[in-house]
Write an enzyme that holds these catalytic residues in place. Structure first.
Site, short mmCIF file in Angstrom:
data_model
loop_
_atom_site.label_atom_id
_atom_site.label_comp_id
_atom_site.label_asym_id
_atom_site.label_seq_id
_atom_site.Cartn_x
_atom_site.Cartn_y
_atom_site.Cartn_z
N LYS A 19 0.84 -1.21 0.00
CA LYS A 19 0.00 0.00 0.00
C LYS A 19 0.87 1.25 0.00
CE LYS A 19 -2.07 1.84 3.64
NZ LYS A 19 -3.01 2.20 4.73
N SER A 164 3.02 11.02 12.89
CA SER A 164 3.04 10.27 11.65
C SER A 164 4.10 10.84 10.71
CB SER A 164 1.67 10.33 10.96
OG SER A 164 1.72 9.73 9.68
N GLN A 166 3.82 10.43 7.62
CA GLN A 166 3.10 10.72 6.38
C GLN A 166 2.95 12.22 6.13
OE1 GLN A 166 -0.59 8.54 6.44
NE2 GLN A 166 0.42 6.58 6.17
N ASP A 307 3.66 -0.48 12.31
CA ASP A 307 2.50 -1.15 11.71
C ASP A 307 2.52 -2.65 11.98
OD1 ASP A 307 1.20 1.05 10.77
OD2 ASP A 307 1.72 0.77 8.66
#
Length: 427
Positions: A19, A164, A166, A307
């Protein structure tokens, strides 16, 4: 340990594409001038939401009949015009696409599910504003978000990445579209391997990225060029079949993963090695074999591979001594508060868990049947599916279909690999 079923028979797992690589490659292809091809992309709720969101921003994505590849055609800059962008549950879309849209021209409104609306975006919004973005949101630091785009200036990039990585990845990927060079200090960011993946893919698409030894990165204007990318299997998803092998004395191989992987989560197999599993990494695949024992008494920092911490925590009750997993505070800000969710569900199974702000200690012990609260979180569902398999104790998922977020065929593949795995009924 569970009964030895086909212990000596090698099992080849079919793990879907990464992903993390799929979404990054989609964004970079959208920013390039021309058509890029993504081979073996992950086809799941999150990546389909990301692909549809790009379509709302005017990016053309053509798919082959069986999704063997996606062709993405970008215009070499940010989007132009207007768009209503629905991100569904996809956190990557929420973190990557607003900066991309701000590099273009027009007005773009982003929204998502209630779950996504609850996830904090303040660090991203603050950093975007400092780069020259004009943002509007009715709830500070949350979706929905409107971006009134007229390009981004660049300069010094300061973003709180303690929750995060991200946020920083999304801004870095947009940096080649900004007017001036962007400098960012990556030290102190969580999940550093994901930032390394971002930078590697940016270079593959032709970005001018310079990195000094002190963790400072400079990205210069110049945009991207099209590329062809083969998406490797998802290492985070592979953690479930690797953990199942380690806990059931099976031997499982994942073709396509290797030591050259871009994914830091492949380091999960090193953790399994510490627990006593046999691990083989070649230039074509990775194999994990259970040895009949899970060694406890360890304290493991899984901050860079958070994760996969739920995968380890789920099989920890089967170890021969307590396991402490630390450095994972940022896991509280994912699809669910993953530390709390792991502790809650293990306790429901009769397992003692000591919880701190950034760690869990799981004590071994006998399990009892329980109903697992998935919290609409695919990783909680998959991790506890491994525990039920390994312990041979009935564990019922309250939301088995949430695995479709990243691995729609998870339950069926587990049943193919492990004949005594029971595929749950979807509601």
């Amino acid at each position: 340990m569970t009964p030895q079923i086909s212990r000596l028979r090698p099992l080849s797992a079919r793990i879907p594409g990464s992903k993390s690589i799929t979404t990054r490659a989609l964004l970079l292809a959208a920013a390039a001038k021309g058509t890029s091809t993504l081979w073996a992309p992950l086809v799941s709720h999150d990546t389909l939401a990301f692909r549809a969101a790009l379509g709302s921003l005017g990016v053309a994505v053509e798919t082959s009949p069986s999704d063997q590849f996606w062709d993405v055609t970008g215009n070499g800059r940010g989007p132009v015009g207007t768009g209503e962008v629905w991100c569904a549950d996809a956190g990557t879309a929420a973190r990557f696409l607003p900066p991309f849209s701000a590099a273009g021209e027009g007005t773009f409104t982003f929204d998502g599910s209630e779950q996504l609306r609850a996830r904090p975006l303040s660090p991203l919004m603050k950093a975007m504003t400092a780069l020259g973005a004009e943002l509007e949101t009715p709830v500070p630091g949350r979706f929905p978000l409107t971006v009134r785009a007229s390009g981004l200036e660049g300069g010094e990039l300061r973003v709180d990445s303690s929750m995060s990585s991200q946020f920083l990845s999304g801004l870095l990927m947009t940096a080649p579209l900004m007017r001036h060079p962007v400098r960012a200090d990556l030290s102190g960011s969580v999940s550093r391997p994901y930032l390394d993946m971002t930078l590697a893919l940016m270079r593959r698409f032709g970005a001018d990225v310079q990195e000094s030894g002190d963790g400072v990165v400079e990205v210069r204007p110049g945009g991207y060029r099209p590329a062809a990318v083969v998406i490797e299997p998802d290492a985070s998803t592979a953690s479930y079949v690797f953990a199942a092998a380690a806990a059931t004395e099976h031997r499982v191989t994942v073709p396509g993963l290797c030591g050259r992987s871009l994914q830091g989560d492949l380091r999960f197999v090193d953790t399994l090695r510490q627990l006593g599993a046999r691990v083989e990494v070649s230039d074509r695949d990775v194999t994990v074999t259970g040895t009949g024992r899970l060694r406890g008494g360890l304290t493991l920092d899984m901050g860079d591979i958070s994760d996969t911490f739920m995968t380890l925590a789920a099989i920890a009750p089967l170890a021969d001594a307590p396991l402490t997993i630390g450095g994972v505070r940022h896991a509280r800000f994912k699809e669910s508060d993953r530390i709390a969710a792991v502790a809650q569900n293990l306790r429901a199974c009769g397992i003692r868990v000591d919880e701190t702000e950034d760690s869990v200690t799981v004590h071994p012990g006998p399990l009892r049947p329980a109903r697992i609260a998935c919290h609409r979180d695919h990783r909680i569902a998959m991790a506890f599916s491994v525990l039920g398999l390994a312990a041979q104790v009935p564990l019922t998922l309250d939301d088995p279909s949430c695995v479709t977020k990243t691995f729609p065929g998870f339950h069926q593949e587990m049943a193919r690999l492990f004949p005594y795995y029971e595929v749950p009924e979807y509601r």
